[in-house]
Motif scaffolding. Structure first.
Motif, PDB file in Angstrom:
ATOM      1  N   GLY A  34       0.799  -1.219   0.000  1.00  0.00           N
ATOM      2  CA  GLY A  34       0.000   0.000   0.000  1.00  0.00           C
ATOM      3  C   GLY A  34       0.833   1.270   0.000  1.00  0.00           C
ATOM      4  O   GLY A  34       0.582   2.187  -0.766  1.00  0.00           O
ATOM      5  N   LYS A  35       1.834   1.339   0.867  1.00  0.00           N
ATOM      6  CA  LYS A  35       2.673   2.545   0.978  1.00  0.00           C
ATOM      7  C   LYS A  35       3.424   2.843  -0.311  1.00  0.00           C
ATOM      8  O   LYS A  35       3.740   3.987  -0.584  1.00  0.00           O
ATOM      9  N   ARG A  36       3.740   1.826  -1.095  1.00  0.00           N
ATOM     10  CA  ARG A  36       4.431   2.057  -2.371  1.00  0.00           C
ATOM     11  C   ARG A  36       3.489   2.674  -3.400  1.00  0.00           C
ATOM     12  O   ARG A  36       3.922   3.396  -4.280  1.00  0.00           O
ATOM     13  N   PHE A  37       2.217   2.355  -3.297  1.00  0.00           N
ATOM     14  CA  PHE A  37       1.238   2.899  -4.238  1.00  0.00           C
ATOM     15  C   PHE A  37       0.870   4.331  -3.862  1.00  0.00           C
ATOM     16  O   PHE A  37       0.818   5.210  -4.701  1.00  0.00           O
ATOM     17  N   LYS A  38       0.600   4.552  -2.591  1.00  0.00           N
ATOM     18  CA  LYS A  38       0.282   5.882  -2.069  1.00  0.00           C
ATOM     19  C   LYS A  38       0.715   5.917  -0.609  1.00  0.00           C
ATOM     20  O   LYS A  38       0.377   5.026   0.161  1.00  0.00           O
ATOM     21  N   LEU A  41      -1.470   4.974   2.554  1.00  0.00           N
ATOM     22  CA  LEU A  41      -1.991   3.625   2.748  1.00  0.00           C
ATOM     23  C   LEU A  41      -1.116   2.828   3.725  1.00  0.00           C
ATOM     24  O   LEU A  41       0.061   3.132   3.891  1.00  0.00           O
ATOM     25  N   PRO A  42      -1.678   1.782   4.337  1.00  0.00           N
ATOM     26  CA  PRO A  42      -0.886   0.921   5.231  1.00  0.00           C
ATOM     27  C   PRO A  42       0.200   0.153   4.474  1.00  0.00           C
ATOM     28  O   PRO A  42       0.172   0.070   3.240  1.00  0.00           O
ATOM     29  N   LYS A  43       1.120  -0.455   5.225  1.00  0.00           N
ATOM     30  CA  LYS A  43       2.230  -1.198   4.622  1.00  0.00           C
ATOM     31  C   LYS A  43       1.827  -2.578   4.113  1.00  0.00           C
ATOM     32  O   LYS A  43       2.597  -3.215   3.413  1.00  0.00           O
ATOM     33  N   ARG A  44       0.669  -3.046   4.431  1.00  0.00           N
ATOM     34  CA  ARG A  44       0.228  -4.378   3.992  1.00  0.00           C
ATOM     35  C   ARG A  44       0.120  -4.437   2.474  1.00  0.00           C
ATOM     36  O   ARG A  44      -0.006  -3.423   1.795  1.00  0.00           O
ATOM     37  N   GLN A  45       0.091  -5.672   1.960  1.00  0.00           N
ATOM     38  CA  GLN A  45      -0.142  -5.876   0.530  1.00  0.00           C
ATOM     39  C   GLN A  45      -1.593  -5.532   0.222  1.00  0.00           C
ATOM     40  O   GLN A  45      -2.488  -5.838   1.016  1.00  0.00           O
ATOM     41  N   MET A  46      -1.811  -4.896  -0.915  1.00  0.00           N
ATOM     42  CA  MET A  46      -3.157  -4.439  -1.283  1.00  0.00           C
ATOM     43  C   MET A  46      -3.539  -4.951  -2.663  1.00  0.00           C
ATOM     44  O   MET A  46      -2.695  -5.066  -3.549  1.00  0.00           O
ATOM     45  N   PHE A  87     -11.389 -10.828   6.978  1.00  0.00           N
ATOM     46  CA  PHE A  87     -11.871  -9.458   7.064  1.00  0.00           C
ATOM     47  C   PHE A  87     -11.142  -8.632   6.014  1.00  0.00           C
ATOM     48  O   PHE A  87      -9.983  -8.913   5.696  1.00  0.00           O
ATOM     49  N   PHE A  88     -11.838  -7.620   5.486  1.00  0.00           N
ATOM     50  CA  PHE A  88     -11.141  -6.699   4.604  1.00  0.00           C
ATOM     51  C   PHE A  88     -11.473  -5.265   4.963  1.00  0.00           C
ATOM     52  O   PHE A  88     -12.506  -4.971   5.566  1.00  0.00           O
ATOM     53  N   SER A  89     -10.550  -4.400   4.610  1.00  0.00           N
ATOM     54  CA  SER A  89     -10.732  -2.954   4.714  1.00  0.00           C
ATOM     55  C   SER A  89     -10.428  -2.385   3.345  1.00  0.00           C
ATOM     56  O   SER A  89      -9.603  -2.931   2.604  1.00  0.00           O
ATOM     57  N   PHE A  90     -11.091  -1.302   3.003  1.00  0.00           N
ATOM     58  CA  PHE A  90     -10.817  -0.715   1.690  1.00  0.00           C
ATOM     59  C   PHE A  90     -10.603   0.779   1.820  1.00  0.00           C
ATOM     60  O   PHE A  90     -11.037   1.418   2.775  1.00  0.00           O
ATOM     61  N   TYR A  91      -9.915   1.310   0.827  1.00  0.00           N
ATOM     62  CA  TYR A  91      -9.565   2.729   0.782  1.00  0.00           C
ATOM     63  C   TYR A  91      -9.840   3.238  -0.624  1.00  0.00           C
ATOM     64  O   TYR A  91      -9.441   2.605  -1.603  1.00  0.00           O
ATOM     65  N   GLU A  92     -10.548   4.371  -0.707  1.00  0.00           N
ATOM     66  CA  GLU A  92     -10.715   5.056  -1.991  1.00  0.00           C
ATOM     67  C   GLU A  92      -9.572   6.057  -2.105  1.00  0.00           C
ATOM     68  O   GLU A  92      -9.406   6.905  -1.243  1.00  0.00           O
ATOM     69  N   VAL A  93      -8.770   5.924  -3.153  1.00  0.00           N
ATOM     70  CA  VAL A  93      -7.535   6.692  -3.291  1.00  0.00           C
ATOM     71  C   VAL A  93      -7.567   7.480  -4.592  1.00  0.00           C
ATOM     72  O   VAL A  93      -7.897   6.926  -5.644  1.00  0.00           O
ATOM     73  N   GLU A  94      -7.204   8.749  -4.493  1.00  0.00           N
ATOM     74  CA  GLU A  94      -7.073   9.568  -5.703  1.00  0.00           C
ATOM     75  C   GLU A  94      -5.596   9.823  -5.962  1.00  0.00           C
ATOM     76  O   GLU A  94      -4.853  10.219  -5.062  1.00  0.00           O
ATOM     77  N   ILE A 135      -7.680  -2.629  -1.430  1.00  0.00           N
ATOM     78  CA  ILE A 135      -8.296  -3.530  -0.455  1.00  0.00           C
ATOM     79  C   ILE A 135      -7.210  -4.359   0.227  1.00  0.00           C
ATOM     80  O   ILE A 135      -6.377  -4.970  -0.449  1.00  0.00           O
ATOM     81  N   GLU A 136      -7.243  -4.372   1.553  1.00  0.00           N
ATOM     82  CA  GLU A 136      -6.342  -5.234   2.325  1.00  0.00           C
ATOM     83  C   GLU A 136      -7.185  -6.320   2.983  1.00  0.00           C
ATOM     84  O   GLU A 136      -8.347  -6.091   3.339  1.00  0.00           O
ATOM     85  N   VAL A 137      -6.609  -7.510   3.145  1.00  0.00           N
ATOM     86  CA  VAL A 137      -7.339  -8.646   3.728  1.00  0.00           C
ATOM     87  C   VAL A 137      -6.498  -9.253   4.840  1.00  0.00           C
ATOM     88  O   VAL A 137      -5.283  -9.421   4.692  1.00  0.00           O
ATOM     89  N   TYR A 138      -7.157  -9.594   5.932  1.00  0.00           N
ATOM     90  CA  TYR A 138      -6.479 -10.190   7.072  1.00  0.00           C
ATOM     91  C   TYR A 138      -7.449 -11.160   7.740  1.00  0.00           C
ATOM     92  O   TYR A 138      -8.648 -11.177   7.439  1.00  0.00           O
ATOM     93  N   SER A 139      -6.902 -11.964   8.630  1.00  0.00           N
ATOM     94  CA  SER A 139      -7.726 -12.911   9.381  1.00  0.00           C
ATOM     95  C   SER A 139      -7.173 -12.995  10.799  1.00  0.00           C
ATOM     96  O   SER A 139      -6.160 -12.364  11.117  1.00  0.00           O
TER      97      SER A 139
END
Length: 180
Positions: A34-38, A41-46, A87-94, A135-139
């Motif tokens: 995520g952080k590489r894209f914007k 965003l969190p450091k997790r894979q998105m 579980f997932f979380s999502f972010y709308e990014v411009e 979108i990030e996914v975790y369990s």
């Protein structure tokens, strides 16, 4: 002299817009940190894809599909794959594409030399917004289910691809209630 003038004129006409930032084009989806894209965003894979729909369309889709009644729609959205809870979380990014337009700057420079007020200040630069969903996914067992070493990665990727296709093809979000 004519070659120099012709070269200068062609530079002004064809190179009049200098890109400062170009938004990425994603054909299907992209898996990246995520952080590489914007940076926000969190450091997790998105799981990231372009969102051609109106603002909050994905929010409405998720709220309707998972019957969340506007509770925790952005974070910790529960879903199951083969009996396992995720579980997932999502972010709308411009990410805007920004350019500097040289011709209006030059015209306003000439007007300034002639002691006239600038006319084209509003178009010295342009900005075009491009929207993405990340979108990030975790369990409970795995902190990052999209990490390349994750045991659930292939199952989660298949689920996210299906979710994305359903979202992009659905115009009436109440239809999603009947698809499950």
């Amino acid at each position: 002299m004519k070659k120099t003038l012709l070269l200068l004129l062609s530079f002004v006409l064809f190179g009049s817009c200098i890109p400062l930032r170009i938004a990425p084009k994603i054909k299907d989806h992209k898996i990246t940190q995520g952080k590489r894209f914007k940076r926000s965003l969190p450091k997790r894979q998105m799981f990231i894809f372009e969102d051609p729909k109106e603002a909050n369309a994905f929010y409405d889709y998720v709220n309707t599909k998972f019957a969340l009644e506007h509770q925790q729609v952005y974070d910790d959205v529960p879903f199951r794959i083969k009996g396992k809870q995720f579980f997932f979380s999502f972010y709308e990014v411009e990410i805007p594409t920004k350019t500097i337009n040289l011709i209006p700057i030059m015209i306003d420079g000439l007007l300034d030399q002639a002691e006239m007020d600038p006319l084209l200040e509003e178009v010295h630069s342009t900005r075009e917004g491009n929207w993405y969903l990340a979108i990030e996914v975790y369990s409970d067992d795995e902190n990052d289910c999209l990490h390349e070493n994750s045991l659930s990665r292939s199952l989660v990727l298949n689920y996210l691809r299906t979710l994305k296709e359903e979202y992009l093809s659905t115009h009436n979000y109440h239809e999603t209630v009947f698809k499950d």
